[in-house]
Design a protein around this motif. Sequence first.
Motif, PDB file in Angstrom:
ATOM      1  N   LEU A  13      36.784 -28.041 -62.191  1.00 48.10           N
ATOM      2  CA  LEU A  13      35.599 -28.557 -61.505  1.00 48.10           C
ATOM      3  C   LEU A  13      35.873 -28.549 -60.017  1.00 48.10           C
ATOM      4  N   CYS A  38      29.712 -28.536 -68.685  1.00 51.01           N
ATOM      5  CA  CYS A  38      29.692 -27.116 -68.324  1.00 51.01           C
ATOM      6  C   CYS A  38      29.546 -26.300 -69.614  1.00 51.01           C
ATOM      7  N   CYS A  95      31.468 -25.530 -61.951  1.00 47.96           N
ATOM      8  CA  CYS A  95      32.414 -25.321 -63.047  1.00 47.96           C
ATOM      9  C   CYS A  95      32.935 -23.886 -62.982  1.00 47.96           C
TER      10      CYS A  95
END
Length: 207
Positions: free
Chosen positions: A44, A29, A100
Motif C-alpha cells: 500500500l 484491493c 495498491c
Amino acid sequence: FLPSLPENKILVAQHPLLIVANQTATLVCNYKYNGTGKEFRASLHKGTDSSVEVCFISWNTTKISSNSNKEFNCQGDHDKDKVIFNLWNMNANQTDIYFCKIEVMYPPPYVYNEKSNGTVIHVKETPTQIQEAQSAIPLWILATVTGILAFYSMLITAVFINYWQKSKKNMYHQSDYMNMTPRHPPYQKNKGYPSYAPTRDYTAYRS
C-alpha cells in the motif's frame, strides 16, 4: 468490476473514496491475475507519486508475512482475489490518496499491475483533537491577560509606594518648620504691651 486479461497480467481495482471517522480504515484491493505465479507481494502506497510505502504483505503457498512503516499502524491480509489493508490510529494529517500494488515475485517473469485510480482516504478529526485545538486559544488568551494584569498590578503598587514615601517625607518637613512666632503668655496683666516688647527708656526724653 475487473475485465478479462491476457495471460500473466494483473489488474487492480479500488474503491475511490474511504471516509474515516473513528481513526480506523479498511482498504480492500481487488485484483485479477491469470498467470502461474506462486510468490506474491502486495503493498500500500501513499501520495500521488506513491512515494511512501505504508505497509506490505507477501505470501506463497505455505506462509504469509507482513510489515508496516513505523509512521503508520497497518497490517495486510490476503484472501482469494483480494488484499485487505487494515489501518488504525490514523490522524487527519494522513488524509491522502493510497494505491495498491500487486507483484508476482516468483517464478519469472516479474509482473506487477499498472497504477490504479487509487483510494482517497479522508481522515476526519476526532472530537478530542477538535477540543484540544479550541482549548489552546483560551489558554493562550488567559496567559496573556494574566501577564498584563500582573504588570499593571506591579506598576500601580510601585506608584502607590512612591506616593506614600513622598507624603511621609513632606509631613516630616512640615513638623520641622513649625510657626515660631511667640504667643502672648497667659495671665498677662499689662494689656497695652506684650511681654516680649522692650521697656521704653523715658530718661531719653528728660531735659
